[in-house]
Design a protein around this motif. Structure first.
Motif, PDB file in Angstrom:
ATOM      1  N   TRP A  30      -9.138   3.616   9.408  1.00 17.19           N
ATOM      2  CA  TRP A  30      -7.889   2.995   9.877  1.00 17.19           C
ATOM      3  C   TRP A  30      -8.126   1.875  10.877  1.00 17.19           C
ATOM      4  O   TRP A  30      -7.160   1.237  11.314  1.00 17.19           O
ATOM      5  CB  TRP A  30      -6.974   4.062  10.478  1.00 17.19           C
ATOM      6  N   SER A  85       0.819  -1.211   0.000  1.00 17.92           N
ATOM      7  CA  SER A  85       0.000   0.000   0.000  1.00 17.92           C
ATOM      8  C   SER A  85       0.853   1.261   0.000  1.00 17.92           C
ATOM      9  O   SER A  85       0.475   2.274  -0.616  1.00 17.92           O
ATOM     10  CB  SER A  85      -0.928  -0.002   1.225  1.00 17.92           C
ATOM     11  N   VAL A 136      -5.339  -5.288   5.561  1.00 17.45           N
ATOM     12  CA  VAL A 136      -5.055  -3.975   4.990  1.00 17.45           C
ATOM     13  C   VAL A 136      -5.497  -3.929   3.536  1.00 17.45           C
ATOM     14  O   VAL A 136      -5.089  -4.771   2.726  1.00 17.45           O
ATOM     15  CB  VAL A 136      -3.558  -3.631   5.108  1.00 17.45           C
ATOM     16  N   GLN A 137      -6.327  -2.941   3.208  1.00 12.85           N
ATOM     17  CA  GLN A 137      -6.841  -2.787   1.851  1.00 12.85           C
ATOM     18  C   GLN A 137      -6.239  -1.586   1.119  1.00 12.85           C
ATOM     19  O   GLN A 137      -6.385  -1.477  -0.102  1.00 12.85           O
ATOM     20  CB  GLN A 137      -8.371  -2.631   1.876  1.00 12.85           C
ATOM     21  N   GLY A 138      -5.595  -0.686   1.835  1.00 13.77           N
ATOM     22  CA  GLY A 138      -5.025   0.498   1.198  1.00 13.77           C
ATOM     23  C   GLY A 138      -4.653   1.522   2.237  1.00 13.77           C
ATOM     24  O   GLY A 138      -4.533   1.235   3.428  1.00 13.77           O
ATOM     25  N   GLY A 139      -4.458   2.768   1.779  1.00 16.54           N
ATOM     26  CA  GLY A 139      -4.125   3.861   2.688  1.00 16.54           C
ATOM     27  C   GLY A 139      -2.655   4.228   2.641  1.00 16.54           C
ATOM     28  O   GLY A 139      -1.792   3.386   2.401  1.00 16.54           O
ATOM     29  N   ASN A 195      -9.413   1.486   4.831  1.00 20.21           N
ATOM     30  CA  ASN A 195      -8.022   1.077   4.642  1.00 20.21           C
ATOM     31  C   ASN A 195      -7.681  -0.174   5.437  1.00 20.21           C
ATOM     32  O   ASN A 195      -6.955  -1.042   4.955  1.00 20.21           O
ATOM     33  CB  ASN A 195      -7.081   2.201   5.070  1.00 20.21           C
ATOM     34  N   ASP A 214      -9.727  10.324   5.023  1.00 25.32           N
ATOM     35  CA  ASP A 214      -9.219   9.300   5.940  1.00 25.32           C
ATOM     36  C   ASP A 214      -8.106   9.836   6.821  1.00 25.32           C
ATOM     37  O   ASP A 214      -7.724   9.183   7.802  1.00 25.32           O
ATOM     38  CB  ASP A 214      -8.751   8.065   5.163  1.00 25.32           C
TER      39      ASP A 214
END
Length: 321
Positions: A220, A39, A117-120, A238, A316
């Motif tokens: 988060w 990410s 965790v998907q992103g951020g 995220n 975010d």
């Protein structure tokens, strides 16, 4: 209080993302570490795994992640604090991270191992302005719909209602954390009120701080529960946090989307084959079952309250101090 730290290599950056786990939860923490680096490929932080009583070993196939291993010896610091059956004092280890690593890090992002965790942008998160607060966190989901709800631990200690956070993701400002005496206050409360405490350090933190913390976006630490999981798929946070006893790797009832289990299974088979594969449910949750209907009704009834909560965070990286 003397804390000794032995590391497998020196610190590289002045910020760190730290998981505290043993070999039982190591595969899940390692997957989260891999996802974080994917990410935020250009990052300015170390990724560490800290342990005390139960050491961990990173497989050679994950050496490219550059995980820093930290043996944090806290001696008898946590003696007198209550423990759930089958737990070791390592469940309190995050309390001591700022003191233990003050020479290495200015900011620490502590994360539970049962996250996905998907992103951020984790570098941007770790640079967030917390004001003079010792830490930033996400409100516990008991207050997403009812922000004035008084936490059970506050009732047991005779404390007033206050914002209450989930301790699965904590952004620690090391200097302010130490200056506030947060560790010492938590230890004092934990020993003095051990018979009235519930679970572990989450309630110590919240009872001592009583709202003196910076509030981060739920993106988060999206606490994945039956009451908010459909909103999760629409919002795309995220970090998903699998709170409670149900986890996608031991999903007997088929209540988690298969994508989680499939990802964990591939990762574990590749890097931790001795760990054992994830449980495969006989069937997924039926669309017309009682549990599904209950979830749908809950989401419908709480949609406006959830919308109000999310509207407090335009991005975010919004922080409420």
């Amino acid at each position: 209080m003397t804390i000794k730290v032995n590391a497998n290599r020196p610190a590289t950056h002045r910020k760190a993302i730290i998981f505290c786990c043993d070999n039982g939860y190591l595969p899940y923490a390692a997957l989260a570490a891999e996802q974080i680096l994917h990410s935020t490929p250009t990052h300015d932080f170390d990724i560490c795994i800290a342990f005390n009583e139960r050491p961990v070993t990173i497989p050679e196939s994950l050496a490219h992640l550059g995980i820093r291993l930290l043996k944090v010896d806290i001696g008898t610091m946590f003696e007198g604090l209550r423990l759930d059956a089958g737990k070791s004092h390592d469940v309190y280890l995050r309390l001591a991270l700022p003191q233990a690593l003050a020479d290495d890090y200015e900011r620490i992002l502590y994360m539970d191992s049962d996250i996905y965790v998907q992103g951020g942008d984790f570098s941007a998160l770790m640079a967030a302005d917390l004001g003079d607060r010792p830490l930033g966190a996400v409100r516990d989901n008991i207050q997403w719909r009812s922000p004035g709800r008084r936490a059970t631990q506050f009732k047991r200690l005779g404390l007033p209602a206050a914002p209450y956070f989930n301790a699965g993701v904590l952004l620690m400002d090391v200097a302010n954390y130490i200056a506030s005496g947060l560790l010492e206050a938590c230890l004092d409360l934990g020993r003095r009120e051990a018979p009235r405490m519930i679970r572990h350090d989450q309630n110590l933190y919240n009872s001592v701080l009583q709202g003196n913390w910076a509030e981060l976006s739920p993106f988060w630490n999206w606490q994945y529960s039956w009451a908010a999981r459909f909103f999760c798929d629409v919002q795309g946070p995220n970090v998903i946090h699998f709170i409670g006893n149900s986890k996608p790797w031991k999903d007997k009832d088929g209540q988690f989307p298969p994508r989680f289990r499939q990802h964990y299974s591939r990762f574990i088979r590749t890097h931790f084959p001795e760990h054992g594969d994830c449980h495969i449910p006989e069937a997924q949750l039926p669309p017309d079952g009682a549990r599904m209907r209950k979830m749908l009704i809950k989401h419908l009834l709480s949609s406006k309250a959830i919308a109000r909560y999310l509207a407090r965070f335009p991005t975010d990286l919004t922080v409420i101090k």
